[in-house]
Motif scaffolding. Structure first.
Motif, PDB file in Angstrom:
ATOM      1  N   ASP A 131       0.833  -1.211   0.000  1.00  0.00           N
ATOM      2  CA  ASP A 131       0.000   0.000   0.000  1.00  0.00           C
ATOM      3  C   ASP A 131       0.866   1.259   0.000  1.00  0.00           C
ATOM      4  N   ALA A 132       1.937   1.241   0.798  1.00  0.00           N
ATOM      5  CA  ALA A 132       2.827   2.402   0.879  1.00  0.00           C
ATOM      6  C   ALA A 132       3.488   2.677  -0.476  1.00  0.00           C
ATOM      7  N   LEU A 133       4.047   1.659  -1.091  1.00  0.00           N
ATOM      8  CA  LEU A 133       4.710   1.838  -2.382  1.00  0.00           C
ATOM      9  C   LEU A 133       3.718   2.250  -3.461  1.00  0.00           C
ATOM     10  N   ASN A 134       2.551   1.613  -3.486  1.00  0.00           N
ATOM     11  CA  ASN A 134       1.525   1.988  -4.457  1.00  0.00           C
ATOM     12  C   ASN A 134       0.983   3.388  -4.190  1.00  0.00           C
ATOM     13  N   GLY A 135       1.073   3.830  -2.938  1.00  0.00           N
ATOM     14  CA  GLY A 135       0.575   5.151  -2.559  1.00  0.00           C
ATOM     15  C   GLY A 135       1.584   6.264  -2.744  1.00  0.00           C
ATOM     16  N   GLY A 136       2.752   5.968  -3.305  1.00  0.00           N
ATOM     17  CA  GLY A 136       3.722   7.010  -3.610  1.00  0.00           C
ATOM     18  C   GLY A 136       4.883   7.118  -2.646  1.00  0.00           C
ATOM     19  N   ALA A 137       4.926   6.280  -1.615  1.00  0.00           N
ATOM     20  CA  ALA A 137       6.061   6.314  -0.687  1.00  0.00           C
ATOM     21  C   ALA A 137       7.274   5.650  -1.333  1.00  0.00           C
ATOM     22  N   TYR A 138       8.440   6.087  -0.917  1.00  0.00           N
ATOM     23  CA  TYR A 138       9.680   5.483  -1.409  1.00  0.00           C
ATOM     24  C   TYR A 138       9.906   4.128  -0.744  1.00  0.00           C
ATOM     25  N   ASP A 139       9.659   4.055   0.563  1.00  0.00           N
ATOM     26  CA  ASP A 139       9.871   2.812   1.312  1.00  0.00           C
ATOM     27  C   ASP A 139       9.184   2.927   2.662  1.00  0.00           C
ATOM     28  N   LEU A 140       9.301   1.880   3.434  1.00  0.00           N
ATOM     29  CA  LEU A 140       8.660   1.761   4.741  1.00  0.00           C
ATOM     30  C   LEU A 140       9.701   1.221   5.719  1.00  0.00           C
ATOM     31  N   VAL A 141       9.794   1.845   6.897  1.00  0.00           N
ATOM     32  CA  VAL A 141      10.749   1.426   7.918  1.00  0.00           C
ATOM     33  C   VAL A 141       9.982   1.161   9.206  1.00  0.00           C
ATOM     34  N   SER A 142      10.370   0.096   9.898  1.00  0.00           N
ATOM     35  CA  SER A 142       9.661  -0.270  11.124  1.00  0.00           C
ATOM     36  C   SER A 142      10.226   0.440  12.347  1.00  0.00           C
ATOM     37  N   ARG A 143       9.353   0.647  13.300  1.00  0.00           N
ATOM     38  CA  ARG A 143       9.729   1.158  14.611  1.00  0.00           C
ATOM     39  C   ARG A 143       9.483   0.004  15.572  1.00  0.00           C
ATOM     40  N   PRO A 144      10.308  -0.300  16.527  1.00  0.00           N
ATOM     41  CA  PRO A 144      11.521   0.429  16.890  1.00  0.00           C
ATOM     42  C   PRO A 144      12.553   0.338  15.763  1.00  0.00           C
ATOM     43  N   TYR A 145      13.355   1.391  15.671  1.00  0.00           N
ATOM     44  CA  TYR A 145      14.307   1.527  14.579  1.00  0.00           C
ATOM     45  C   TYR A 145      15.461   0.544  14.722  1.00  0.00           C
ATOM     46  N   HIS A 146      15.854   0.016  13.595  1.00  0.00           N
ATOM     47  CA  HIS A 146      17.073  -0.772  13.493  1.00  0.00           C
ATOM     48  C   HIS A 146      18.038   0.122  12.732  1.00  0.00           C
ATOM     49  N   ALA A 147      19.074   0.572  13.411  1.00  0.00           N
ATOM     50  CA  ALA A 147      19.961   1.609  12.875  1.00  0.00           C
ATOM     51  C   ALA A 147      20.457   1.281  11.468  1.00  0.00           C
ATOM     52  N   ARG A 148      20.888   0.078  11.253  1.00  0.00           N
ATOM     53  CA  ARG A 148      21.450  -0.289   9.946  1.00  0.00           C
ATOM     54  C   ARG A 148      20.379  -0.195   8.847  1.00  0.00           C
ATOM     55  N   GLU A 149      19.169  -0.673   9.151  1.00  0.00           N
ATOM     56  CA  GLU A 149      18.079  -0.629   8.172  1.00  0.00           C
ATOM     57  C   GLU A 149      17.696   0.823   7.852  1.00  0.00           C
ATOM     58  N   LEU A 150      17.493   1.628   8.891  1.00  0.00           N
ATOM     59  CA  LEU A 150      17.098   3.014   8.687  1.00  0.00           C
ATOM     60  C   LEU A 150      18.159   3.771   7.883  1.00  0.00           C
ATOM     61  N   ARG A 151      19.392   3.587   8.262  1.00  0.00           N
ATOM     62  CA  ARG A 151      20.498   4.254   7.562  1.00  0.00           C
ATOM     63  C   ARG A 151      20.530   3.845   6.092  1.00  0.00           C
TER      64      ARG A 151
END
Length: 127
Positions: free
Chosen positions: A91-111
């Motif tokens: 839904d996020a990608l189809n809705g125009g978002a670049y990507d989706l990141v989960s919380r709590p944050y995983h530093a390596r993934e977010l970076r």
């Protein structure tokens, strides 16, 4: 509020909860990325940022993505949420978002996602 237009290639706007700013900044430590806090969707849309981190648990994410991208189609919007699943990601990608990141944050993934968004060529929404 109007912002000057410096080189936006490494500026990201954080439309996230204040308590999330620290973990986000820690994830981006040792990079030349500048994180600025946005107060609302319009503020984020007005900032000279190449990427917007948008808290999908606080804002009506689809309306916010549309508002930001209508003003600046080249801006990459990354959604952050606690409820990441395959359906939300699609839904996020189809809705125009670049990507989706989960919380709590995983530093390596977010970076990785933020740096990937900053390195990706600007794109505009198809009409």
């Amino acid at each position: 509020m109007t912002y000057a237009t410096p080189n936006t290639s490494k500026v990201i706007a954080g439309l996230v909860r204040e308590q999330d700013l620290g973990p986000i900044q820690e994830s981006l430590m040792d990079t030349d990325v500048v994180l600025t806090h946005a107060n609302d969707v319009q503020d984020a849309a007005n900032m000279p940022a190449a990427v917007v981190l948008l808290d999908a648990d606080v804002y009506l994410w689809q309306a916010a993505v549309d508002q930001i991208r209508d003003q600046k189609p080249w801006v990459r919007v990354i959604l952050v949420t606690q409820r990441v699943d395959a359906r939300m990601w699609v839904d996020a990608l189809n809705g125009g978002a670049y990507d989706l990141v989960s919380r709590p944050y995983h530093a390596r993934e977010l970076r990785s996602v933020v740096l990937g968004a900053l390195d990706s060529p600007p794109s505009s929404r198809a009409a």
